[in-house]
Design an enzyme around this catalytic site. Structure first.
Site, PDB file in Angstrom:
ATOM      1  N   LYS A   1     -48.099  15.480  89.502  1.00 39.26           N
ATOM      2  CA  LYS A   1     -47.631  14.094  89.363  1.00 39.26           C
ATOM      3  C   LYS A   1     -48.657  13.085  89.856  1.00 39.26           C
ATOM      4  O   LYS A   1     -48.797  12.007  89.290  1.00 39.26           O
ATOM      5  CB  LYS A   1     -46.302  13.890  90.106  1.00 39.26           C
ATOM      6  CG  LYS A   1     -45.130  14.519  89.381  1.00 39.26           C
ATOM      7  CD  LYS A   1     -43.808  13.921  89.805  1.00 39.26           C
ATOM      8  CE  LYS A   1     -42.679  14.502  88.983  1.00 39.26           C
ATOM      9  NZ  LYS A   1     -41.361  14.169  89.517  1.00 39.26           N
TER      10      LYS A   1
ATOM     11  N   LYS B   1     -43.780  22.077  79.644  1.00 36.53           N
ATOM     12  CA  LYS B   1     -42.362  21.979  79.998  1.00 36.53           C
ATOM     13  C   LYS B   1     -41.728  20.768  79.300  1.00 36.53           C
ATOM     14  O   LYS B   1     -42.376  19.732  79.172  1.00 36.53           O
ATOM     15  CB  LYS B   1     -42.301  21.803  81.523  1.00 36.53           C
ATOM     16  CG  LYS B   1     -40.976  22.071  82.152  1.00 36.53           C
ATOM     17  CD  LYS B   1     -41.068  21.857  83.657  1.00 36.53           C
ATOM     18  CE  LYS B   1     -41.333  20.405  83.995  1.00 36.53           C
ATOM     19  NZ  LYS B   1     -41.265  20.083  85.412  1.00 36.53           N
TER      20      LYS B   1
ATOM     21  N   LYS C   1     -38.944  14.516  81.136  1.00 34.01           N
ATOM     22  CA  LYS C   1     -38.474  13.146  80.927  1.00 34.01           C
ATOM     23  C   LYS C   1     -39.638  12.212  80.624  1.00 34.01           C
ATOM     24  O   LYS C   1     -39.463  11.191  79.982  1.00 34.01           O
ATOM     25  CB  LYS C   1     -37.778  12.627  82.196  1.00 34.01           C
ATOM     26  CG  LYS C   1     -36.488  13.347  82.554  1.00 34.01           C
ATOM     27  CD  LYS C   1     -36.008  12.881  83.941  1.00 34.01           C
ATOM     28  CE  LYS C   1     -34.882  13.719  84.475  1.00 34.01           C
ATOM     29  NZ  LYS C   1     -34.761  13.668  85.940  1.00 34.01           N
TER      30      LYS C   1
HETATM   31  P1  TYM Z   1     -35.283  16.678  88.145  1.00 33.70           P
HETATM   32  O1  TYM Z   1     -34.537  15.399  88.158  1.00 33.70           O
HETATM   33  O2  TYM Z   1     -36.707  16.668  87.684  1.00 33.70           O
HETATM   34  O3  TYM Z   1     -34.512  17.715  87.248  1.00 33.70           O
HETATM   35  C1  TYM Z   1     -33.140  17.973  87.426  1.00 33.70           C
HETATM   36  C2  TYM Z   1     -32.861  19.443  87.226  1.00 33.70           C
HETATM   37  O4  TYM Z   1     -33.274  19.843  85.906  1.00 33.70           O
HETATM   38  C3  TYM Z   1     -34.147  20.969  85.995  1.00 33.70           C
HETATM   39  N1  TYM Z   1     -35.132  20.883  84.914  1.00 33.70           N
HETATM   40  C4  TYM Z   1     -35.334  21.841  84.009  1.00 33.70           C
HETATM   41  N2  TYM Z   1     -34.751  23.043  83.830  1.00 33.70           N
HETATM   42  C5  TYM Z   1     -35.177  23.783  82.777  1.00 33.70           C
HETATM   43  N3  TYM Z   1     -36.151  23.382  81.916  1.00 33.70           N
HETATM   44  C6  TYM Z   1     -36.754  22.182  82.063  1.00 33.70           C
HETATM   45  N4  TYM Z   1     -37.693  21.799  81.202  1.00 33.70           N
HETATM   46  C7  TYM Z   1     -36.359  21.356  83.147  1.00 33.70           C
HETATM   47  N5  TYM Z   1     -36.729  20.129  83.579  1.00 33.70           N
HETATM   48  C8  TYM Z   1     -35.982  19.857  84.658  1.00 33.70           C
HETATM   49  C9  TYM Z   1     -34.800  20.846  87.357  1.00 33.70           C
HETATM   50  O5  TYM Z   1     -35.306  22.090  87.796  1.00 33.70           O
HETATM   51  C10 TYM Z   1     -33.658  20.342  88.205  1.00 33.70           C
HETATM   52  O6  TYM Z   1     -32.849  21.411  88.632  1.00 33.70           O
HETATM   53  N6  TYM Z   1     -36.515  17.464  92.950  1.00 33.70           N
HETATM   54  C11 TYM Z   1     -35.451  17.560  91.960  1.00 33.70           C
HETATM   55  C12 TYM Z   1     -34.200  16.795  92.335  1.00 33.70           C
HETATM   56  C13 TYM Z   1     -33.682  17.080  93.700  1.00 33.70           C
HETATM   57  C14 TYM Z   1     -32.974  18.227  94.112  1.00 33.70           C
HETATM   58  C15 TYM Z   1     -32.652  18.022  95.472  1.00 33.70           C
HETATM   59  C16 TYM Z   1     -32.573  19.397  93.451  1.00 33.70           C
HETATM   60  C17 TYM Z   1     -33.792  16.248  94.773  1.00 33.70           C
HETATM   61  N7  TYM Z   1     -33.143  16.818  95.850  1.00 33.70           N
HETATM   62  C18 TYM Z   1     -31.964  18.986  96.228  1.00 33.70           C
HETATM   63  C19 TYM Z   1     -31.880  20.354  94.205  1.00 33.70           C
HETATM   64  C20 TYM Z   1     -31.583  20.151  95.561  1.00 33.70           C
HETATM   65  C21 TYM Z   1     -35.951  17.016  90.643  1.00 33.70           C
HETATM   66  O7  TYM Z   1     -36.884  16.269  90.583  1.00 33.70           O
HETATM   67  O8  TYM Z   1     -35.184  17.389  89.561  1.00 33.70           O
END
Ligand code: TYM
Length: 344
Positions: free
Chosen positions: A115, A207, A210
């Site tokens: 990032k 991947k 967003k």
């Molecule tokens: P974020 O917002 O990027 O994504 C949310 C969830 O979606 C999953 N994900 C995917 N799974 C499969 N294929 C993909 N291409 C894909 N893109 C995203 C992510 O793995 C995630 O589960 N850091 C985290 C948010 C967070 C969090 C937490 C999660 C903050 N605090 C505590 C668990 C526990 C994040 O940026 O997810």
């Protein structure tokens, strides 16, 4: 060994373009887990501001993720749905964890490197410290299980390291205050099924994300049936028919991705999908995938749009969720302050 009550926590960033990867990698798991666990699902707005956000868009993105949770089938009454910034204890515990985590641990985080890119000097301190906040999100509820996609695995390992170091560093104080032998559980990542890493529809090596500039690279939860059909038909493939066995997907990332998506949407394994479609060409398979994706995602998009027209309803869910979450978070923080030796 201290036994912790089983509790699920997970979060999704309100950064727009909620997509199929978020849905299959995380949100569908959230829905399943609510049957057997006490669950907290968080819209992690404090994480979103680690990179620049337009305030008005952020507000609507917070409501969009909340609507997606509910539209996908999470019950906001039996579970807790809330946004992170309404429970101040997340940031309070994050500071403590900033003092527990080591620079060397954070330096290894691949997501920061991706990032921040080449201009690391210009990345926010928040983006660097982000995994300590994520550990705090989970551990302020002493959650034991965390459903996430594959890309969050390293952050979960860091959360476990932080929990372990806190337990070790303060073991005497933890015992002296009557909390048993350890205070924090080591949270377990739940990364399961055929779609833990959904790839871009335009490039099987990237991947689904967003932030991809090409909207054709992803299926957004807000896409209508026509858009879903167009994007699936345009998805990159190779020229061979589908194999009948999993091994045949080995060097075919685009085929592997589409089969994984089909399997996850249809609640099957990839092997089962190939049993039905082995030997079929992509135009046949894509037609079936369009029908399936429209049937599964269409109603969620419609429900999301409907919910988002009622802001007062969404905001009330978030407010009540935060009130319930705060009770747990405050209890943990009070204990943490005692363990650290703060006067309160
Ligand atoms: P974020 O917002 O990027 O994504 C949310 C969830 O979606 C999953 N994900 C995917 N799974 C499969 N294929 C993909 N291409 C894909 N893109 C995203 C992510 O793995 C995630 O589960 N850091 C985290 C948010 C967070 C969090 C937490 C999660 C903050 N605090 C505590 C668990 C526990 C994040 O940026 O997810």
């Amino acid at each position: 060994m201290t036994k912790f009550p089983e509790r699920v926590f997970s979060g999704v960033q309100p950064t727009g373009n909620l997509h199929l990867g978020n849905y299959l990698g995380a949100i569908t798991k959230f829905v399943d887990l609510q049957k057997n666990y006490e669950c907290l699902y968080c819209v992690v707005d404090l994480h979103a501001i680690t990179v620049a956000q337009d305030p008005a868009k952020l507000t609507s993105n917070i409501r969009e993720v909340t609507a997606a949770f509910i539209a996908a089938g999470i019950d906001p009454e039996t579970n807790i749905i809330f946004n992170q910034s309404q429970v101040a204890e997340h940031t309070e515990l994050a500071w403590v964890f900033n003092c527990v985590a080591r620079m060397g641990w954070l330096n290894r985080m691949t997501q920061f490197k991706e990032k921040a890119g080449k201009d690391r000097e210009n990345a926010s301190v928040g983006l660097y410290a982000y995994p300590a906040l994520m550990a705090a999100d989970i551990l302020v509820y002493r959650a034991t299980h965390v459903p996430v996609g594959e890309d969050q695995k390293q952050h979960l390992e860091l959360a476990r390291d932080i929990a372990q170091k806190f337990n070790n560093d303060f073991s005497k104080s933890i015992q002296d205050h009557g909390f048993g032998d350890v205070f924090f559980p080591l949270p377990e990542p739940l990364i399961q099924g055929p779609a833990t890493r959904v790839m871009s529809l335009r490039d099987g090596a990237k991947k689904m994300s967003k932030s991809d500039v090409s909207d054709n690279s992803r299926l957004n939860l807000s896409d209508d049936a026509d858009v879903i059909a167009q994007k699936v038909r345009k998805a990159k493939t190779d020229s061979e028919a589908l194999p009948s066995e999993i091994e045949g997907l080995g060097s075919r990332p685009e085929a592997d991705n589409l089969v994984g998506i089909f399997a996850a949407l249809n609640e099957q394994s990839k092997a089962e999908v190939l049993r039905d479609f082995g030997g079929a060409n992509f135009s046949t398979f894509k037609s079936a995938l369009v029908d399936l994706a429209v049937a599964k995602l269409g109603p969620i998009g419609t429900k999301m749009r409907e919910l988002q027209t009622d802001q007062a309803y969404i905001d009330d869910i978030l407010r009540r969720g935060a009130d319930r979450a705060r009770v747990h978070a405050q209890a943990t923080m009070s204990s943490v302050k005692d363990i650290l030796g703060f006067v309160r």
